[in-house]
Design an enzyme around this catalytic site. Structure first.
Site, PDB file in Angstrom:
ATOM      1  CG  ASP A 123      -2.021  -1.020   1.163  1.00 38.85           C
ATOM      2  OD1 ASP A 123      -1.928  -1.938   0.327  1.00 38.85           O
ATOM      3  OD2 ASP A 123      -2.981  -0.902   1.956  1.00 38.85           O
ATOM      4  CE  LYS A 142      -5.100   1.936   2.799  1.00 43.43           C
ATOM      5  NZ  LYS A 142      -3.964   1.277   3.481  1.00 43.43           N
ATOM      6  CE  LYS A 164      -6.745  -1.439   2.733  1.00 41.34           C
ATOM      7  NZ  LYS A 164      -5.390  -1.939   3.078  1.00 41.34           N
TER       8      LYS A 164
END
Length: 223
Positions: free
Chosen positions: A92, A153, A182
């Site tokens: 991430d 995300k 996400k």
């Protein structure tokens, strides 16, 4: 989807600066017990998590240039490459927010560079929606697609707010299903979890995973 299957969408998270070995150990055992998709930990705990989770299907996720996204692209590439060597299954990465807002093509190039070293490993790009307007969220979504990221995300969880349902709706509309989404930051109840999935979130990042699963179980039993 049965509400009890939401466990498979959860990245069980502890990214606190003062997270202890005991807390990470507990995080991993909770992930095994509840069948979460992954644990998300700071790079210093990749090896710890990998060792505990070795015989389980739970993945190890870590973060790159977290939470500010303000280092050199070369450093992000190094962090991602090193994290994967240490056992990370997913990365991430925080994008450079000012460059994203300014529309710099370097953002797409940075994503491509990091995805190249990730190879078949999953790359999620954190765009910190709290700092973006709706048009910037749309552009961020397209940049992540162009850069070859697997997920976009919403948040680090360290900014002024976490994910919102509107963030997910904008990403979903802009992406046309060309990238996964996400949602992370501030998802604190089972009903919120369900709503985020309904509007298009493919993965949920939360430190409240166990609480959410307990609430979901209660809701399921109440049917």
């Amino acid at each position: 989807m049965s509400i009890l299957n939401f466990n498979k969408l959860i990245d069980h998270t502890n990214l606190k600066a003062n997270a202890t070995y005991e807390e990470i150990e507990r995080l991993c055992h909770e992930a095994i017990e509840y069948g979460f998709f992954s644990v998300c930990v700071n790079p210093a705990y990749i090896r710890t998590a990998k060792k505990i989770l070795l015989k389980s299907p739970v993945k190890v996720c870590t973060v790159v240039d977290f939470p500010l996204g303000q280092t050199f692209s070369e450093q992000k590439v190094y962090e991602a490459k090193t994290s994967i060597k240490m056992g990370a299954d997913e990365i991430d990465m925080v994008i450079n927010i000012p460059e994203l807002i300014n529309g710099c093509a370097c953002v797409i190039d940075e994503i491509r560079q990091v995805k190249k070293v990730c190879g078949e490993k999953i790359l999620k790009v954190i765009v910190e929606t709290a700092l973006l307007n709706e048009e910037q969220i749309r552009k961020a979504t397209l940049a992540c697609i162009d850069g070859g990221a697997d997920f976009i995300k919403t948040s680090t969880g360290f900014s002024t707010r976490g994910a919102s349902l509107n963030d997910i709706k904008i990403m979903q509309q802009a992406s046309q299903n060309k990238i996964l989404i996400k949602a992370s930051g501030g998802i604190s109840t089972a009903r919120e979890l369900i709503e985020f999935v309904k509007v298009g979130a493919d993965r949920i990042g939360t430190s409240r995973s166990v609480k959410l699963m307990q609430e979901l179980k209660t809701m399921d039993l109440a049917k």
